[in-house]
Design a protein around this motif. Structure first.
Motif, PDB file in Angstrom:
ATOM      1  N   ARG A 136      47.643  59.400  33.347  1.00 34.95           N
ATOM      2  CA  ARG A 136      46.459  59.871  34.045  1.00 34.95           C
ATOM      3  C   ARG A 136      46.259  59.103  35.356  1.00 34.95           C
ATOM      4  NH1 ARG A 136      46.862  63.013  30.472  1.00 34.95           N
ATOM      5  NH2 ARG A 136      45.313  63.645  28.909  1.00 34.95           N
ATOM      6  N   TRP A 137      45.806  59.797  36.376  1.00 35.79           N
ATOM      7  CA  TRP A 137      45.193  59.128  37.510  1.00 35.79           C
ATOM      8  C   TRP A 137      43.762  58.798  37.098  1.00 35.79           C
ATOM      9  CZ3 TRP A 137      48.124  57.348  41.202  1.00 35.79           C
ATOM     10  CH2 TRP A 137      49.323  57.990  41.506  1.00 35.79           C
ATOM     11  N   VAL A 138      43.308  57.625  37.456  1.00 37.08           N
ATOM     12  CA  VAL A 138      41.997  57.158  36.999  1.00 37.08           C
ATOM     13  C   VAL A 138      41.167  56.680  38.190  1.00 37.08           C
ATOM     14  CG1 VAL A 138      40.775  55.472  35.583  1.00 37.08           C
ATOM     15  CG2 VAL A 138      42.875  56.502  34.741  1.00 37.08           C
ATOM     16  N   PHE A 139      39.937  57.158  38.256  1.00 33.08           N
ATOM     17  CA  PHE A 139      38.978  56.666  39.248  1.00 33.08           C
ATOM     18  C   PHE A 139      37.877  55.907  38.507  1.00 33.08           C
ATOM     19  CE2 PHE A 139      35.039  57.174  41.719  1.00 33.08           C
ATOM     20  CZ  PHE A 139      35.429  56.534  42.888  1.00 33.08           C
ATOM     21  N   LYS A 140      37.586  54.696  38.985  1.00 34.57           N
ATOM     22  CA  LYS A 140      36.546  53.852  38.381  1.00 34.57           C
ATOM     23  C   LYS A 140      35.480  53.553  39.421  1.00 34.57           C
ATOM     24  CE  LYS A 140      39.260  51.333  34.919  1.00 34.57           C
ATOM     25  NZ  LYS A 140      39.601  49.977  34.431  1.00 34.57           N
ATOM     26  N   MET A 141      34.235  53.516  38.946  1.00 33.07           N
ATOM     27  CA  MET A 141      33.125  53.152  39.805  1.00 33.07           C
ATOM     28  C   MET A 141      32.143  52.335  38.983  1.00 33.07           C
ATOM     29  SD  MET A 141      30.676  55.663  42.079  1.00 33.07           S
ATOM     30  CE  MET A 141      30.257  56.639  40.615  1.00 33.07           C
ATOM     31  N   GLY A 142      31.794  51.128  39.463  1.00 30.40           N
ATOM     32  CA  GLY A 142      30.942  50.295  38.648  1.00 30.40           C
ATOM     33  C   GLY A 142      30.256  49.180  39.412  1.00 30.40           C
ATOM     34  N   LEU A 143      29.710  48.235  38.656  1.00 37.19           N
ATOM     35  CA  LEU A 143      29.006  47.075  39.179  1.00 37.19           C
ATOM     36  C   LEU A 143      29.872  45.840  39.012  1.00 37.19           C
ATOM     37  CD1 LEU A 143      25.425  47.675  37.735  1.00 37.19           C
ATOM     38  CD2 LEU A 143      26.189  48.080  40.083  1.00 37.19           C
ATOM     39  N   LEU A 144      29.846  44.972  40.000  1.00 41.02           N
ATOM     40  CA  LEU A 144      30.589  43.708  39.967  1.00 41.02           C
ATOM     41  C   LEU A 144      29.593  42.581  40.167  1.00 41.02           C
ATOM     42  CD1 LEU A 144      33.443  42.412  39.830  1.00 41.02           C
ATOM     43  CD2 LEU A 144      33.529  42.594  42.314  1.00 41.02           C
ATOM     44  N   PHE A 145      29.512  41.688  39.163  1.00 39.57           N
ATOM     45  CA  PHE A 145      28.527  40.611  39.256  1.00 39.57           C
ATOM     46  C   PHE A 145      29.060  39.348  38.597  1.00 39.57           C
ATOM     47  CE2 PHE A 145      27.790  43.317  35.630  1.00 39.57           C
ATOM     48  CZ  PHE A 145      27.558  42.451  34.567  1.00 39.57           C
ATOM     49  N   ARG A 183      26.695  44.102  44.317  1.00 38.17           N
ATOM     50  CA  ARG A 183      28.120  44.353  44.542  1.00 38.17           C
ATOM     51  C   ARG A 183      28.581  45.533  43.694  1.00 38.17           C
ATOM     52  NH1 ARG A 183      27.647  38.687  44.066  1.00 38.17           N
ATOM     53  NH2 ARG A 183      27.904  37.656  46.079  1.00 38.17           N
ATOM     54  N   PHE A 184      29.308  46.422  44.319  1.00 38.42           N
ATOM     55  CA  PHE A 184      29.822  47.603  43.638  1.00 38.42           C
ATOM     56  C   PHE A 184      31.347  47.616  43.760  1.00 38.42           C
ATOM     57  CE2 PHE A 184      25.677  48.445  45.432  1.00 38.42           C
ATOM     58  CZ  PHE A 184      24.965  48.955  44.358  1.00 38.42           C
ATOM     59  N   SER A 185      31.983  48.258  42.806  1.00 44.26           N
ATOM     60  CA  SER A 185      33.446  48.337  42.824  1.00 44.26           C
ATOM     61  C   SER A 185      33.877  49.784  42.693  1.00 44.26           C
ATOM     62  CB  SER A 185      34.043  47.510  41.677  1.00 44.26           C
ATOM     63  OG  SER A 185      33.667  48.052  40.421  1.00 44.26           O
ATOM     64  N   THR A 186      34.909  50.134  43.437  1.00 48.69           N
ATOM     65  CA  THR A 186      35.552  51.438  43.304  1.00 48.69           C
ATOM     66  C   THR A 186      37.052  51.203  43.191  1.00 48.69           C
ATOM     67  OG1 THR A 186      35.617  51.658  45.719  1.00 48.69           O
ATOM     68  CG2 THR A 186      33.786  52.709  44.567  1.00 48.69           C
ATOM     69  N   GLU A 187      37.692  51.942  42.291  1.00 44.52           N
ATOM     70  CA  GLU A 187      39.118  51.769  42.031  1.00 44.52           C
ATOM     71  C   GLU A 187      39.799  53.118  41.890  1.00 44.52           C
ATOM     72  OE1 GLU A 187      38.728  47.837  39.139  1.00 44.52           O
ATOM     73  OE2 GLU A 187      40.079  49.477  38.604  1.00 44.52           O
ATOM     74  N   LEU A 188      41.023  53.173  42.313  1.00 42.56           N
ATOM     75  CA  LEU A 188      41.890  54.320  42.064  1.00 42.56           C
ATOM     76  C   LEU A 188      43.200  53.776  41.525  1.00 42.56           C
ATOM     77  CD1 LEU A 188      42.407  57.361  42.237  1.00 42.56           C
ATOM     78  CD2 LEU A 188      43.315  56.990  44.538  1.00 42.56           C
ATOM     79  N   GLY A 189      43.551  54.217  40.317  1.00 38.60           N
ATOM     80  CA  GLY A 189      44.746  53.674  39.691  1.00 38.60           C
ATOM     81  C   GLY A 189      45.459  54.692  38.829  1.00 38.60           C
ATOM     82  N   PHE A 190      46.479  54.213  38.121  1.00 33.23           N
ATOM     83  CA  PHE A 190      47.293  55.039  37.229  1.00 33.23           C
ATOM     84  C   PHE A 190      47.253  54.422  35.839  1.00 33.23           C
ATOM     85  CE2 PHE A 190      51.295  56.229  35.178  1.00 33.23           C
ATOM     86  CZ  PHE A 190      51.265  57.614  35.343  1.00 33.23           C
ATOM     87  N   LEU A 191      47.007  55.252  34.836  1.00 36.85           N
ATOM     88  CA  LEU A 191      46.886  54.778  33.456  1.00 36.85           C
ATOM     89  C   LEU A 191      47.931  55.441  32.575  1.00 36.85           C
ATOM     90  CD1 LEU A 191      45.402  53.218  31.223  1.00 36.85           C
ATOM     91  CD2 LEU A 191      43.860  55.171  31.003  1.00 36.85           C
ATOM     92  N   HIS A 192      48.770  54.605  31.974  1.00 38.17           N
ATOM     93  CA  HIS A 192      49.723  55.087  30.961  1.00 38.17           C
ATOM     94  C   HIS A 192      49.232  54.605  29.600  1.00 38.17           C
ATOM     95  CE1 HIS A 192      53.538  56.172  29.051  1.00 38.17           C
ATOM     96  NE2 HIS A 192      53.481  54.993  28.444  1.00 38.17           N
ATOM     97  N   GLN A 193      48.931  55.561  28.711  1.00 37.75           N
ATOM     98  CA  GLN A 193      48.362  55.245  27.402  1.00 37.75           C
ATOM     99  C   GLN A 193      49.157  55.973  26.308  1.00 37.75           C
ATOM    100  OE1 GLN A 193      45.339  53.369  26.225  1.00 37.75           O
ATOM    101  NE2 GLN A 193      46.740  53.674  24.515  1.00 37.75           N
TER     102      GLN A 193
END
Length: 266
Positions: A257-266, A223-233
């Motif tokens: 920042r606009w943030v793109f994430k790509m990873g593994l979901l397990f 399982r893989f995950s992809t996300e597009l979000g907004f980060l206020h830091q």
């Protein structure tokens, strides 16, 4: 002679009845092209007489047997299929592990790639990685916590370590590829690895991160995950000099920042 004629008449009637029975069953013998596969792996060929989603199926086999197949045991079916193609192409599939079942734990390890315009203090875009761990409260709702390391200033020496709580909401969890909405919020601690000057220190701050993503489930079970979000830091860089007199300055940063994430979901 009388009894012989009577016997011949009886045999004629018996033969006619047998012939009529075979003719009645002939349309259901090898002429129907519907295939039903049960969860046990068993295949049934014949004709689907009635079917409604979530209810039992009425099925007539090639042998002329009328069956009621409960929805709980039905894996899948192919209507109007060619038997030769089915025999060569269809194979029983492994049932998907229900990782979204209530009570199951999930892990998500992802690479973080922020992008966007520069902000106050000319802080540049960085990158990082994050890890989250949680539990499915229901097939649609998951709650968890997360941490990681973000290089939001574009320098390997200036690091922010987030400690956040997150909530995930999955749309249509019965699908193999599942869309979800995510919201995490918490505090990021500052850490400067460069100790050449003790005059500088990095303080963290509050952050919030909403995102939309998709959990992709491959046929092999990965399982893989992809996300597009907004980060206020938020973060603060402190300059504290001790020479002839003490001089101190704090530079506050509000990074969006606009943030793109790509990873593994397990």
């Amino acid at each position: 002679m009388k009894y012989a004629l009577y016997l011949c008449f009886v045999l004629f009637l018996a033969g006619s009845s047998l012939y009529g029975q075979d003719a009645a069953l002939e349309p259901a013998t090898g002429t129907n092209n519907d295939l039903v596969i049960l969860k046990t792996g068993k295949r049934l060929r014949g004709e689907i007489l009635k079917y409604e989603v979530g209810k039992e199926m009425i099925f007539l086999t090639d042998a002329g047997i009328r069956m009621k197949i409960p929805a709980e045991v039905l894996e899948r079916f192919v209507a109007g299929a060619r038997m030769g193609e089915i025999n060569n192409s269809l194979k029983p599939e492994k049932p998907e592990k229900p990782f979204l079942a209530a009570g199951n734990f999930y892990n998500n390890f992802a690479q973080v790639m922020p992008f966007g315009a520069k902000t106050a203090g000319n802080s540049s875009t960085g990158f990082g990685f994050e890890y989250s761990f949680g539990m499915q409260m229901s097939p649609k709702l998951g709650l968890g916590v997360g941490t990681g390391m973000n290089f939001m200033f574009g320098s390997l020496s200036d690091r922010l370590i987030p400690l956040v709580a997150e909530i995930r909401y999955y749309n249509n969890p019965e699908r193999r590829h599942r869309a979800y909405a995510l919201l995490d919020s918490g505090y990021s601690m500052g850490w400067m690895a460069d100790k050449t000057s003790e005059a500088y220190s990095l303080k963290g701050g509050w952050r919030i991160h909403p995102a939309l993503g998709v959990a992709w489930n491959s046929r092999g079970g990965s399982r893989f995950s992809t996300e597009l979000g907004f980060l206020h830091q938020r973060a603060t860089l402190v300059e504290d000099w001790w020479e002839s007199s003490r001089w101190k300055r704090e530079n506050d940063y509000k990074m969006n920042r606009w943030v793109f994430k790509m990873g593994l979901l397990f």
